[in-house]
Design a protein around this motif. Structure first.
Motif, mmCIF file in Angstrom:
data_model
loop_
_atom_site.group_PDB
_atom_site.id
_atom_site.type_symbol
_atom_site.label_atom_id
_atom_site.label_comp_id
_atom_site.label_asym_id
_atom_site.label_seq_id
_atom_site.Cartn_x
_atom_site.Cartn_y
_atom_site.Cartn_z
ATOM 1 N N GLN A 190 -10.307 3.326 21.030
ATOM 2 C CA GLN A 190 -10.302 4.284 19.927
ATOM 3 C C GLN A 190 -10.197 3.490 18.631
ATOM 4 O OE1 GLN A 190 -7.073 7.060 20.736
ATOM 5 N NE2 GLN A 190 -7.439 6.834 22.927
ATOM 6 N N LEU A 191 -11.363 3.223 18.008
ATOM 7 C CA LEU A 191 -11.425 2.303 16.881
ATOM 8 C C LEU A 191 -11.786 3.015 15.590
ATOM 9 C CD1 LEU A 191 -11.421 -0.537 15.682
ATOM 10 C CD2 LEU A 191 -13.763 -0.837 16.503
ATOM 11 N N ASP A 192 -10.839 3.021 14.674
ATOM 12 C CA ASP A 192 -11.071 3.496 13.306
ATOM 13 C C ASP A 192 -11.242 2.238 12.459
ATOM 14 O OD1 ASP A 192 -10.793 4.268 10.617
ATOM 15 O OD2 ASP A 192 -9.404 5.892 11.095
ATOM 16 N N ARG A 193 -12.476 1.903 12.151
ATOM 17 C CA ARG A 193 -12.769 0.625 11.511
ATOM 18 C C ARG A 193 -12.095 0.490 10.148
ATOM 19 N NH1 ARG A 193 -18.494 -1.894 13.376
ATOM 20 N NH2 ARG A 193 -18.413 -1.184 15.545
ATOM 21 N N GLN A 194 -12.124 1.532 9.351
ATOM 22 C CA GLN A 194 -11.534 1.440 8.028
ATOM 23 C C GLN A 194 -10.020 1.290 8.107
ATOM 24 O OE1 GLN A 194 -13.245 0.948 5.138
ATOM 25 N NE2 GLN A 194 -11.165 0.403 4.513
ATOM 26 N N HIS A 195 -9.403 1.993 9.044
ATOM 27 C CA HIS A 195 -7.958 1.882 9.268
ATOM 28 C C HIS A 195 -7.604 0.446 9.645
ATOM 29 C CE1 HIS A 195 -3.972 3.379 10.117
ATOM 30 N NE2 HIS A 195 -4.050 3.129 11.417
ATOM 31 N N LEU A 196 -8.408 -0.154 10.523
ATOM 32 C CA LEU A 196 -8.169 -1.524 10.957
ATOM 33 C C LEU A 196 -8.381 -2.507 9.812
ATOM 34 C CD1 LEU A 196 -7.661 -3.646 13.155
ATOM 35 C CD2 LEU A 196 -10.089 -3.491 13.750
ATOM 36 N N ARG A 197 -9.460 -2.349 9.067
ATOM 37 C CA ARG A 197 -9.738 -3.258 7.956
ATOM 38 C C ARG A 197 -8.629 -3.185 6.900
ATOM 39 N NH1 ARG A 197 -16.112 -3.902 7.157
ATOM 40 N NH2 ARG A 197 -15.432 -4.694 5.130
ATOM 41 N N SER A 198 -8.186 -1.987 6.589
ATOM 42 C CA SER A 198 -7.126 -1.823 5.592
ATOM 43 C C SER A 198 -5.832 -2.478 6.050
ATOM 44 C CB SER A 198 -6.889 -0.341 5.307
ATOM 45 O OG SER A 198 -8.031 0.254 4.735
ATOM 46 N N ALA A 199 -5.540 -2.359 7.347
ATOM 47 C CA ALA A 199 -4.318 -2.964 7.881
ATOM 48 C C ALA A 199 -4.389 -4.485 7.830
ATOM 49 C CB ALA A 199 -4.087 -2.485 9.309
ATOM 50 N N LEU A 200 -5.533 -5.033 8.191
ATOM 51 C CA LEU A 200 -5.696 -6.479 8.131
ATOM 52 C C LEU A 200 -5.540 -6.986 6.693
ATOM 53 C CD1 LEU A 200 -8.675 -7.052 10.598
ATOM 54 C CD2 LEU A 200 -6.367 -8.039 10.811
ATOM 55 N N ARG A 201 -6.154 -6.275 5.758
ATOM 56 C CA ARG A 201 -6.042 -6.671 4.359
ATOM 57 C C ARG A 201 -4.581 -6.622 3.898
ATOM 58 N NH1 ARG A 201 -9.379 -7.009 -0.163
ATOM 59 N NH2 ARG A 201 -8.293 -6.636 -2.129
ATOM 60 N N GLN A 202 -3.876 -5.559 4.282
ATOM 61 C CA GLN A 202 -2.471 -5.432 3.909
ATOM 62 C C GLN A 202 -1.655 -6.598 4.457
ATOM 63 O OE1 GLN A 202 -0.661 -1.641 4.954
ATOM 64 N NE2 GLN A 202 1.395 -2.559 5.010
ATOM 65 N N MET A 203 -1.892 -6.959 5.719
ATOM 66 C CA MET A 203 -1.150 -8.060 6.327
ATOM 67 C C MET A 203 -1.451 -9.392 5.651
ATOM 68 S SD MET A 203 -1.294 -7.117 10.403
ATOM 69 C CE MET A 203 -0.501 -8.663 10.869
ATOM 70 N N ILE A 204 -2.713 -9.624 5.324
ATOM 71 C CA ILE A 204 -3.093 -10.874 4.657
ATOM 72 C C ILE A 204 -2.390 -10.997 3.312
ATOM 73 C CG2 ILE A 204 -5.012 -12.082 3.551
ATOM 74 C CD1 ILE A 204 -6.786 -10.992 5.858
ATOM 75 N N LEU A 205 -2.340 -9.906 2.572
ATOM 76 C CA LEU A 205 -1.688 -9.923 1.263
ATOM 77 C C LEU A 205 -0.173 -10.079 1.410
ATOM 78 C CD1 LEU A 205 -3.759 -7.148 -0.542
ATOM 79 C CD2 LEU A 205 -3.907 -9.630 -0.877
ATOM 80 N N GLU A 206 0.412 -9.397 2.397
ATOM 81 C CA GLU A 206 1.858 -9.506 2.608
ATOM 82 C C GLU A 206 2.267 -10.909 3.060
ATOM 83 O OE1 GLU A 206 2.816 -4.868 3.927
ATOM 84 O OE2 GLU A 206 2.745 -6.446 5.446
ATOM 85 N N ALA A 207 1.500 -11.487 3.962
ATOM 86 C CA ALA A 207 1.853 -12.812 4.489
ATOM 87 C C ALA A 207 1.707 -13.892 3.432
ATOM 88 C CB ALA A 207 0.971 -13.138 5.693
ATOM 89 N N ASN A 208 0.723 -13.724 2.556
ATOM 90 C CA ASN A 208 0.492 -14.667 1.458
ATOM 91 C C ASN A 208 0.254 -16.090 1.980
ATOM 92 O OD1 ASN A 208 0.107 -15.119 -1.298
ATOM 93 N ND2 ASN A 208 2.223 -15.791 -1.585
ATOM 94 N N PHE A 209 -0.498 -16.191 3.060
ATOM 95 C CA PHE A 209 -0.850 -17.491 3.620
ATOM 96 C C PHE A 209 -2.060 -18.109 2.921
ATOM 97 C CE2 PHE A 209 0.712 -16.084 8.108
ATOM 98 C CZ PHE A 209 2.023 -16.376 7.758
ATOM 99 N N GLY A 210 -2.775 -17.333 2.125
ATOM 100 C CA GLY A 210 -4.085 -17.765 1.658
ATOM 101 C C GLY A 210 -5.122 -17.345 2.687
ATOM 102 N N ASP A 211 -6.065 -18.232 3.008
ATOM 103 C CA ASP A 211 -7.025 -17.921 4.065
ATOM 104 C C ASP A 211 -6.302 -17.882 5.405
ATOM 105 O OD1 ASP A 211 -9.002 -17.878 2.180
ATOM 106 O OD2 ASP A 211 -9.828 -19.838 2.695
ATOM 107 N N VAL A 212 -6.732 -16.976 6.279
ATOM 108 C CA VAL A 212 -6.069 -16.813 7.565
ATOM 109 C C VAL A 212 -7.083 -16.789 8.702
ATOM 110 C CG1 VAL A 212 -4.202 -15.480 6.504
ATOM 111 C CG2 VAL A 212 -6.116 -14.276 7.590
#
Length: 276
Positions: free
Chosen positions: A69-91
């Protein structure tokens, strides 16, 4: 720096009950009966062929009889949120879904840096493993993510990857990469019995302008006649291979076709990036 891991549910991101320092370490906590995909970000929140990754995730789920059950926009938004929260730079990130919970995703991210320039300039040494080709190789399954660990641990420290041979001795793919040889002035790569890699899609798009492509596997007995070889994965792009099973490929240096393909590959990548 630790891996940043969350579960994505229909209600949003939730914590997990374990910690890991890398995607490799985190894999031990992930289900054996699931499917996954791995990619990396560029310029912090840009990605490459993300829909192709998700297409393959859905295809792998169908092959594994997982009602994904894949909601692509939900998944993309979550990944973006995690990348910004982690602040690792490229991941580098992995998206995993299990057969038991097809509506919940395990999202794991770690800091990412592109391959060391020495790998590109000098190439890498690899070995083969007889009769090791995967069943259902077209499915990117977590079962293989766990099963390949024995082959990874068996590699000598100076060996970069192991190429899987089918029962007849044909070279199929690496442990987490597609394989290519330049043989008789053709680019050769297995077309079936392998994972249809996302980076492979790019190679097959840019290659015809550089060299004739023959989507047919090469045999282990032909290694001494390869003029060049390389492997690809989404996170690494093209990595030249200069030795297989102790046999030097060509003159033992990354060849001109491999380097031309890598240049074309990199140009393609940088003109097709998109925001998550």
């Amino acid at each position: 720096m630790p891996c940043y891991i969350r579960r994505l549910t229909p209600d949003g991101l939730q914590p997990v009950n374990y910690e890991a320092d890398s995607l490799a370490e985190a894999a031990q906590y992930e289900p054996d009966n699931g499917v996954y995909t791995v990619a990396n970000s560029f310029n912090k929140t840009q990605v490459l062929k993300i829909d192709a990754h998700l297409d393959r995730l859905e295809d792998s789920a169908r092959r594994a009889n997982i009602p994904l059950q894949l909601d692509r926009q939900h998944l993309r938004s979550a990944l973006r949120q995690m990348i910004l929260e982690a602040n690792f730079g490229d991941v580098r990130f992995r998206v995993t879904v299990s057969a038991q919970s097809p509506g919940t995703f395990i999202l794991s991210i770690e800091p990412f840096a592109p391959p060391n320039t020495a790998l590109i300039e000098q190439g890498v040494r690899c070995i083969t493993a007889p009769n090791s080709a995967r069943e259902s190789a077209e499915t990117k399954s977590t079962h293989w993510m766990h099963a390949r660990k024995a082959l990874q641990e068996a590699m000598p420290s100076d060996i970069y990857d192991t190429f899987l041979l089918d029962v007849n001795g044909y070279i199929m793919e690496g442990l987490g990469a597609n394989f290519y040889a330049i043989f008789k002035d053709e680019l050769r790569t297995a077309n079936s019995g392998v994972l249809q890699g996302i980076s492979r899609q790019i190679v097959l798009e840019v290659a015809p302008a550089i060299i004739h492509v023959n989507a047919k596997a090469v045999h282990k007995t032909q290694i001494s006649r390869f003029t060049e070889a390389f492997l690809t994965s989404s996170s690494r792009g093209i990595i030249p291979v200069v030795e297989i099973d102790g046999i030097i490929i060509g003159d033992g240096k990354p060849g001109p076709n491999t380097l031309a393909l890598r240049d074309a590959y990199q140009r393609w990548v940088h003109t097709h990036l998109e925001e998550l």
